[in-house]
Every structure is written in structure tokens, then in C-alpha cells.
Scaffold this motif. Structure first.
Motif, PDB file in Angstrom:
ATOM      1  N   GLN A   6       0.851  -1.178   0.000  1.00  0.00           N
ATOM      2  CA  GLN A   6       0.000   0.000   0.000  1.00  0.00           C
ATOM      3  C   GLN A   6       0.892   1.236   0.000  1.00  0.00           C
ATOM      4  N   ARG A  22      -3.102   3.842  -2.967  1.00  0.00           N
ATOM      5  CA  ARG A  22      -2.892   2.777  -3.933  1.00  0.00           C
ATOM      6  C   ARG A  22      -2.660   1.448  -3.228  1.00  0.00           C
ATOM      7  N   CYS A  23      -3.292   0.423  -3.781  1.00  0.00           N
ATOM      8  CA  CYS A  23      -3.055  -0.952  -3.347  1.00  0.00           C
ATOM      9  C   CYS A  23      -2.518  -1.731  -4.538  1.00  0.00           C
ATOM     10  N   HIS A  24      -1.406  -2.406  -4.323  1.00  0.00           N
ATOM     11  CA  HIS A  24      -0.772  -3.165  -5.400  1.00  0.00           C
ATOM     12  C   HIS A  24      -0.548  -4.601  -4.941  1.00  0.00           C
ATOM     13  N   ARG A  68     -10.161   0.352 -10.851  1.00  0.00           N
ATOM     14  CA  ARG A  68      -9.302  -0.810 -11.042  1.00  0.00           C
ATOM     15  C   ARG A  68      -9.141  -1.026 -12.548  1.00  0.00           C
ATOM     16  N   LYS A  70      -6.237  -2.343 -13.809  1.00  0.00           N
ATOM     17  CA  LYS A  70      -5.384  -3.518 -13.968  1.00  0.00           C
ATOM     18  C   LYS A  70      -5.645  -4.475 -12.819  1.00  0.00           C
ATOM     19  N   GLU A  72      -3.656  -5.894 -10.869  1.00  0.00           N
ATOM     20  CA  GLU A  72      -2.786  -5.729  -9.724  1.00  0.00           C
ATOM     21  C   GLU A  72      -2.993  -4.449  -8.931  1.00  0.00           C
ATOM     22  N   ASP A  73      -3.740  -3.485  -9.453  1.00  0.00           N
ATOM     23  CA  ASP A  73      -3.867  -2.201  -8.772  1.00  0.00           C
ATOM     24  C   ASP A  73      -5.320  -1.834  -8.484  1.00  0.00           C
ATOM     25  N   LEU A  75      -7.230   1.465  -6.684  1.00  0.00           N
ATOM     26  CA  LEU A  75      -7.036   2.814  -6.166  1.00  0.00           C
ATOM     27  C   LEU A  75      -8.269   3.288  -5.403  1.00  0.00           C
ATOM     28  N   CYS A  91      -6.121  -2.423   2.552  1.00  0.00           N
ATOM     29  CA  CYS A  91      -6.479  -3.120   1.337  1.00  0.00           C
ATOM     30  C   CYS A  91      -6.421  -4.624   1.624  1.00  0.00           C
TER      31      CYS A  91
END
Lengths: 116, 118
Positions: A6, A22-24, A68, A70, A72-73, A75, A91
Motif C-alpha cells: 500500500q 494505492r493498493c498493489h 481498477r 489492472k 494488480e492495482d 485505487l 487493502c
């Protein structure tokens, strides 16, 4: 440990300013969630995503939006931050193993947001 | 709507002793999952144990075990041989098993703060 990061981990901002968290993830999991944690309330769901560009509201979604684009991400955006949005934001991710149902959720390290 | 209640805001246990944290929930569903998460001072949410409602056998993970009473809607966590590292907030959580709708969102209790005395 699930690969969830995060950013930022800490942020101080002023009332009325926009904020994006952001969460990845590196796990390629389908489901992603945003929660907020406040004293006396445990964790409460803000928004969640069940795929790219597929999102829905949770229990406390007012004042928040998500995107979202992607896998992987994920927001989380506060369009105009208020002091009531001072909180710790988590997240989480989960997968669906053939049943079509989300499996166990794993959490990121959290972001502490302070709105002055 | 489902609710989760943790009636013990704080608990204390002596190192090496056993402690039980309580959790009750309310639901009209028959198929669901229950979880205990641990949150140490680092703030990280760590899964401790999970229970499927259709399973009669209580889940165990090393020193952690649950007492799942489906009819009573009770889901307590027992920590045996308590260690200093067990000191944390513990959250009980519920998740529906049905498809669609909430898509597996977790409903949390407000937590129990566990202290471990040396």
C-alpha cells in the motif's frame, strides 16, 4: 505472506484536498477490497472489486471512489478529504478457487491518513 | 444483515496459560465462513484461523483452536500456552458463502485487546 503493498504508508493532508491511496498486489487475485479502521468500529468495508473495471460499494462508501484498470492495482480516491476520513485504510485481496466464491482475505500493511 | 459481536473489549492472560476469546454472530444464512484475525502493534492484519460452517469439526492451528457452536451462533478462540507475542487485538469476522451480492465481504466485530503478562 501475500504480496500486497500500500502506498503511501502515512499521509497528512488538509480538508478539501483530493487524496489517492494505492493498493498493489503481485498474487494475481481476482478480488480486492478497501476497508477503514476506526477506534470502536473494527474494520468496515468501503468498496470492493471483483475484476478489472468491476467495482461495487460497501458499507461506508460515501465520499470515496475507486478504480481498477489492472488486476494488480486498486485505487481509493477521496475527492475532497474531510476530517471524518481520518483513519487507517487497509487493502485486502482474495481469490476464487473454482467455486466462484471469494476465498480467504489477506491484508496489506495499512495506510494511516490524517486530514487536518 | 449479519452482525458480529465481541463482548470482551480487553482480556489478560499469564504467559503459558490458556485464554478464550468470545465471539457471537447473527445471521439467517446456513452457509458461511468465520475467521479470527490478529492485529499486533505493527497494525498488520494476520489470519489466525478459519472455520467453514458446514464442517462440524472445530478448526485448529497449532496453539490456536476454535469452539464453533453453530446452533448457538458462537465462535470462540482458544489460545493455549500463551506467549508474549500473542499480545494483540483479535478480530472475529463473518463472511457469507453465497455467490454474487456482497462477493464475500468480511463483517468484523469490534475486537478484543489481549495482553500477555510475563
Amino acid at each position: 505472506d501475500a504480496g500486497i503493498t500500500q502506498s503511501p504508508r502515512h499521509k497528512v493532508t488538509e480538508t478539501g484536498t483530493p487524496v489517492t491511496l494505492r493498493c498493489h498486489q503481485t498474487e494475481n487475485h481476482r478480488y480486492m477490497y478497501w476497508y477503514r479502521q476506526d477506534p470502536g468500529h473494527g474494520l468496515r468495508l468501503i468498496h470492493y472489486s471483483y475484476g478489472v473495471k468491476d467495482t461495487d460499494k460497501g458499507e461506508v462508501s460515501d465520499g470515496y471512489s475507486v478504480s481498477r484498470s489492472k488486476t494488480e492495482d486498486f485505487l481509493l480516491t477521496l475527492e475532497s478529504a474531510t476530517s471524518s476520513q481520518t483513519s487507517v485504510y487497509f487493502c485486502a485481496i482474495s481469490e476464487s478457487y473454482g467455486t466462484g466464491r471469494p476465498d480467504t482475505q489477506y491484508f496489506g500493511p495499512g495506510t494511516r491518513l490524517t486530514v487536518l | 444483515a449479519q452482525t458480529v459481536t465481541q463482548s470482551q473489549p480487553e482480556m489478560s492472560v499469564q504467559e503459558a496459560e490458556t485464554v478464550t476469546l468470545s465471539c457471537t454472530y447473527d445471521t439467517s444464512e446456513s452457509d458461511y465462513y468465520l475467521f479470527w484475525y490478529k492485529q499486533p502493534p505493527s497494525r498488520q492484519m494476520i489470519l489466525v484461523i478459519r472455520q467453514e460452517a458446514y464442517k462440524q469439526q472445530n478448526a485448529t492451528e497449532n496453539r490456536f483452536s476454535v469452539n464453533f457452536q453453530k446452533a448457538a451462533k458462537s465462535f470462540s478462540l482458544k489460545i493455549s500456552d500463551s506467549q508474549l507475542g500473542d499480545a494483540a487485538m483479535y478480530f472475529c469476522a463473518y463472511r457469507s458463502a453465497r455467490r454474487g451480492g456482497s462477493q464475500g465481504n468480511l463483517i468484523f466485530g469490534k475486537g478484543t485487546k489481549l495482553s500477555v503478562k510475563p
